[in-house]
Scaffold this motif. Structure first.
Motif, mmCIF file in Angstrom:
data_model
loop_
_atom_site.group_PDB
_atom_site.id
_atom_site.type_symbol
_atom_site.label_atom_id
_atom_site.label_comp_id
_atom_site.label_asym_id
_atom_site.label_seq_id
_atom_site.Cartn_x
_atom_site.Cartn_y
_atom_site.Cartn_z
ATOM 1 N N SER A 1 0.838 -1.199 0.000
ATOM 2 C CA SER A 1 0.000 0.000 0.000
ATOM 3 C C SER A 1 0.870 1.245 0.000
ATOM 4 O O SER A 1 1.828 1.336 0.756
ATOM 5 C CB SER A 1 -0.889 0.018 1.241
ATOM 6 O OG SER A 1 -1.545 1.263 1.370
ATOM 7 N N ARG A 2 0.508 2.191 -0.821
ATOM 8 C CA ARG A 2 1.116 3.523 -0.774
ATOM 9 C C ARG A 2 0.211 4.454 0.015
ATOM 10 O O ARG A 2 0.663 5.371 0.684
ATOM 11 C CB ARG A 2 1.329 4.043 -2.198
ATOM 12 C CG ARG A 2 1.957 5.416 -2.245
ATOM 13 C CD ARG A 2 2.369 5.791 -3.665
ATOM 14 N NE ARG A 2 2.772 7.173 -3.688
ATOM 15 C CZ ARG A 2 2.026 8.170 -4.139
ATOM 16 N NH1 ARG A 2 0.835 7.922 -4.636
ATOM 17 N NH2 ARG A 2 2.463 9.398 -4.103
ATOM 18 N N ARG A 3 -1.073 4.190 -0.053
ATOM 19 C CA ARG A 3 -2.077 5.024 0.621
ATOM 20 C C ARG A 3 -1.832 5.105 2.129
ATOM 21 O O ARG A 3 -1.958 6.168 2.727
ATOM 22 C CB ARG A 3 -3.465 4.459 0.338
ATOM 23 C CG ARG A 3 -4.566 5.242 0.998
ATOM 24 C CD ARG A 3 -5.907 4.628 0.756
ATOM 25 N NE ARG A 3 -6.922 5.464 1.339
ATOM 26 C CZ ARG A 3 -8.180 5.336 1.113
ATOM 27 N NH1 ARG A 3 -8.612 4.394 0.300
ATOM 28 N NH2 ARG A 3 -9.046 6.128 1.689
ATOM 29 N N GLU A 4 -1.498 3.991 2.756
ATOM 30 C CA GLU A 4 -1.277 3.990 4.208
ATOM 31 C C GLU A 4 -0.122 4.900 4.601
ATOM 32 O O GLU A 4 -0.185 5.587 5.608
ATOM 33 C CB GLU A 4 -1.058 2.563 4.711
ATOM 34 C CG GLU A 4 -2.334 1.766 4.687
ATOM 35 C CD GLU A 4 -2.366 0.653 5.707
ATOM 36 O OE1 GLU A 4 -1.455 0.566 6.562
ATOM 37 O OE2 GLU A 4 -3.326 -0.126 5.660
ATOM 38 N N ILE A 5 0.921 4.922 3.794
ATOM 39 C CA ILE A 5 2.056 5.805 4.079
ATOM 40 C C ILE A 5 1.628 7.258 3.939
ATOM 41 O O ILE A 5 1.960 8.099 4.779
ATOM 42 C CB ILE A 5 3.244 5.486 3.152
ATOM 43 C CG1 ILE A 5 3.833 4.126 3.535
ATOM 44 C CG2 ILE A 5 4.309 6.570 3.217
ATOM 45 C CD1 ILE A 5 4.942 3.653 2.636
ATOM 46 N N LEU A 6 0.874 7.572 2.883
ATOM 47 C CA LEU A 6 0.401 8.944 2.673
ATOM 48 C C LEU A 6 -0.513 9.387 3.809
ATOM 49 O O LEU A 6 -0.442 10.535 4.262
ATOM 50 C CB LEU A 6 -0.324 9.053 1.325
ATOM 51 C CG LEU A 6 0.534 8.850 0.086
ATOM 52 C CD1 LEU A 6 -0.324 8.791 -1.164
ATOM 53 C CD2 LEU A 6 1.605 9.917 -0.035
ATOM 54 N N GLU A 7 -1.368 8.495 4.295
ATOM 55 C CA GLU A 7 -2.266 8.826 5.410
ATOM 56 C C GLU A 7 -1.477 9.091 6.686
ATOM 57 O O GLU A 7 -1.783 10.020 7.433
ATOM 58 C CB GLU A 7 -3.277 7.698 5.647
ATOM 59 C CG GLU A 7 -4.424 7.692 4.669
ATOM 60 C CD GLU A 7 -5.271 8.949 4.719
ATOM 61 O OE1 GLU A 7 -5.662 9.386 5.810
ATOM 62 O OE2 GLU A 7 -5.527 9.519 3.644
ATOM 63 N N GLU A 8 -0.462 8.274 6.953
ATOM 64 C CA GLU A 8 0.373 8.476 8.141
ATOM 65 C C GLU A 8 1.092 9.819 8.068
ATOM 66 O O GLU A 8 1.198 10.528 9.071
ATOM 67 C CB GLU A 8 1.372 7.327 8.288
ATOM 68 C CG GLU A 8 0.735 6.029 8.716
ATOM 69 C CD GLU A 8 1.670 4.827 8.618
ATOM 70 O OE1 GLU A 8 2.880 5.007 8.335
ATOM 71 O OE2 GLU A 8 1.174 3.710 8.810
#
Length: 193
Positions: A105-112
């Protein structure tokens, strides 16, 4: 001739009675062993987006990993092709040892990162301060702005000295506005402008 290479014993006897070896399978096996011993679910790993597949993208992280379409970004994506060939950090969501596949996932990093920026901004922002925000929603009663991760409401009565019927008379989605912070609501993690 004469150089050594690692191979995978694919079959002890092929169609013509010969031993079948595979250099490519040996390479994939070593990559899998490296990933499975050095990475866990939740680990961050660098990878390069290789190609588009049904439901998402394939990423090279030393071996191929699947990046579902819902995990590519934290905003809506119009064109998956713009990600191909680019390198990003990815979070490993799932490692399936039996099927030898990995989901990232790239989304989880962006959310963090967004949550971290928001917390930092909340710690630094003060009432009376002037900030620049981007219009992200227009309603009958005002405009919601993104102040680098914090939502701010600019009420219709605070937009101008004269009377207007609707905020869309003065602003558009995506427009940058300079605003003054009137009130902070730490509990809601938002502010009134």
């Amino acid at each position: 001739m004469g150089s050594e290479c690692e191979v995978y014993l694919d079959q002890t006897e092929g169609e013509d009675g010969q031993i079948v070896l595979s250099r490519e399978k040996a390479k994939r096996q070593r990559q899998w062993e490296h990933i499975s011993t050095n990475c866990n679910e939740g680990s961050i790993i660098r990878g390069k987006v290789m190609r588009k597949v049904k439901g998402g993208l394939m990423v090279d992280i030393g071996m191929e990993a699947f990046l579902p379409g819902s995990q590519i970004d934290n905003k809506r994506i119009k064109n998956l092709d713009e990600y191909i060939g680019h390198e990003f950090d990815f979070k490993i969501l799932k490692i399936n040892g039996e099927r030898k596949n990995i989901v990232v996932s790239r989304r989880e990093i962006l959310e963090e990162e967004r949550i971290s920026r928001k917390a930092e901004l909340l710690g630094n922002i003060q009432e009376g301060e002037v900030r620049v925000g981007v219009v992200k929603n227009i309603t009958d009663f005002g405009v919601f702005l993104d102040l680098d991760g914090i939502d701010g409401l600019l009420h219709i009565t605070d937009m101008t000295w004269k009377r207007i019927k609707h905020p869309s008379e003065m602003v558009q989605l995506g427009q940058e506005l300079e605003v003054v912070i009137l009130h902070l609501e730490q509990r809601k993690r938002s502010c009134k402008l």
